[in-house]
Design a protein around this motif. Structure first.
Motif, PDB file in Angstrom:
ATOM      1  N   ASP A 203       3.859  -1.324  11.396  1.00 11.94           N
ATOM      2  CA  ASP A 203       3.891  -0.438  10.231  1.00 11.94           C
ATOM      3  C   ASP A 203       2.664  -0.751   9.376  1.00 11.94           C
ATOM      4  N   PRO A 204       1.530  -0.081   9.661  1.00 13.73           N
ATOM      5  CA  PRO A 204       0.285  -0.408   8.952  1.00 13.73           C
ATOM      6  C   PRO A 204       0.394  -0.303   7.429  1.00 13.73           C
ATOM      7  N   ALA A 205       1.108   0.689   6.939  1.00 10.36           N
ATOM      8  CA  ALA A 205       1.225   0.857   5.483  1.00 10.36           C
ATOM      9  C   ALA A 205       1.983  -0.304   4.857  1.00 10.36           C
ATOM     10  N   ALA A 206       3.061  -0.725   5.508  1.00 11.62           N
ATOM     11  CA  ALA A 206       3.851  -1.849   4.983  1.00 11.62           C
ATOM     12  C   ALA A 206       3.052  -3.146   5.062  1.00 11.62           C
ATOM     13  N   GLU A 207       2.280  -3.312   6.132  1.00 13.36           N
ATOM     14  CA  GLU A 207       1.478  -4.522   6.280  1.00 13.36           C
ATOM     15  C   GLU A 207       0.385  -4.574   5.216  1.00 13.36           C
ATOM     16  N   ARG A 208      -0.237  -3.445   4.941  1.00 16.29           N
ATOM     17  CA  ARG A 208      -1.268  -3.416   3.903  1.00 16.29           C
ATOM     18  C   ARG A 208      -0.658  -3.740   2.541  1.00 16.29           C
ATOM     19  N   ALA A 209       0.515  -3.172   2.267  1.00 18.34           N
ATOM     20  CA  ALA A 209       1.181  -3.448   0.997  1.00 18.34           C
ATOM     21  C   ALA A 209       1.503  -4.927   0.856  1.00 18.34           C
ATOM     22  N   ALA A 210       1.895  -5.561   1.969  1.00 14.65           N
ATOM     23  CA  ALA A 210       2.212  -6.984   1.932  1.00 14.65           C
ATOM     24  C   ALA A 210       0.964  -7.812   1.649  1.00 14.65           C
ATOM     25  N   LEU A 211      -0.161  -7.443   2.273  1.00 17.67           N
ATOM     26  CA  LEU A 211      -1.409  -8.170   2.041  1.00 17.67           C
ATOM     27  C   LEU A 211      -1.878  -7.985   0.603  1.00 17.67           C
TER      28      LEU A 211
END
Length: 262
Positions: A203-211
């Motif tokens: 989930d690229p969007a969720a991963e970016r939000a986490a970073l």
């Protein structure tokens, strides 16, 4: 090919007449650093595996920092062209993912050879020429991973921890030579490498939000922000800045905000 957007800017003139080398200068942080040094007055050589991606007025030079002969030849090419060398930014490196069990010996050797020994090769080849400069400076690229226990980054963290230690050791050795040595330690930066990591996530969007949320500022570090820090560290006017590892990480290393605190 010429980058028409890259122009000199009004500055204090301290960089005028200097010659800089940036490894990994064709993309990502290296490109941003090379462009900033050029704007401030340096002639900038980008040592990279893909020098054809370097646009004038920056100058691309083929270099594989994983091989001593390639590094030696690249530095020799720069000095033959420019007749001097004042600034070295040992920036090039590769990423690695996984915990301590994830990577075998061959992968450990590959990453350490590029990230650690490659930086040492670059400085070793440049040092005879830096000795001749009155404005000599070396800047290594470390990482927040050298300080913070980031998940799934065992090998990468080890390599960047070595860079931080190397920075201090080389800075001490270079004191009698009048060569300043510092490092920049970025947080998670918005670079093509991070972009590829995000693209490969479930989930690229969720991963970016986490970073983004991991950093107290709530956003990724921008390459130009790292470039500004490197330009300060390398500047001939920063004569008393030596043996410094400068965090550019949105406060991740030093700040402990309360949850949901902006």
């Amino acid at each position: 090919m010429t980058d028409s957007t890259l122009t000199r800017r009004a500055d204090d003139g301290s960089y005028d007449g200097t010659v800089a080398v940036v490894t990994g200068g064709a993309s990502g942080l290296g490109k941003a650093i090379a462009e900033e040094l050029y704007r401030r007055g340096s002639t900038v050589y980008c040592l990279d595996l893909t020098p054809e991606q370097v646009s004038a007025p920056l100058i691309g030079v083929h270099c594989n920092i994983g091989e001593t002969a390639s590094v030696t030849a690249a530095i020799a090419e720069v000095v033959a062209s420019a007749h001097q060398l004042d600034i070295v930014v040992a920036n090039a490196g590769i990423g690695a993912q996984g915990d301590i069990e994830a990577n075998d010996d061959d992968e450990w050797m590959r990453v350490l050879n590029i990230n650690v020994i490659g930086s040492a090769r670059t400085v070793r080849a440049a040092l005879p020429h830096l000795r001749e400069s009155s404005k000599a400076a070396i800047v290594f690229t470390s990482s927040i991973a050298a300080w913070a226990g980031l998940p799934q980054r065992a090998l990468y963290s080890a390599s960047k921890g070595a860079i931080s230690a190397l920075t201090l050791a080389v800075a001490t050795d270079c004191l009698p030579l009048g060569i300043r040595v510092n490092a920049v330690a970025p947080g998670t930066a918005d670079t093509p490498w991070v972009g590829r990591l995000l693209d490969s996530a479930a989930d690229p969007a969720a991963e970016r939000a986490a970073l983004e949320s991991r950093q107290p500022t709530g956003r990724l570090v921008q390459p130009n922000e790292v470039a500004e820090a490197v330009a300060y560290l390398a500047s001939p006017t920063s004569r008393s800045t030596n043996g410094v590892i400068l965090a550019v990480d949105g406060g991740l290393y030093s700040l402990r905000p309360r949850p949901n605190q902006g």
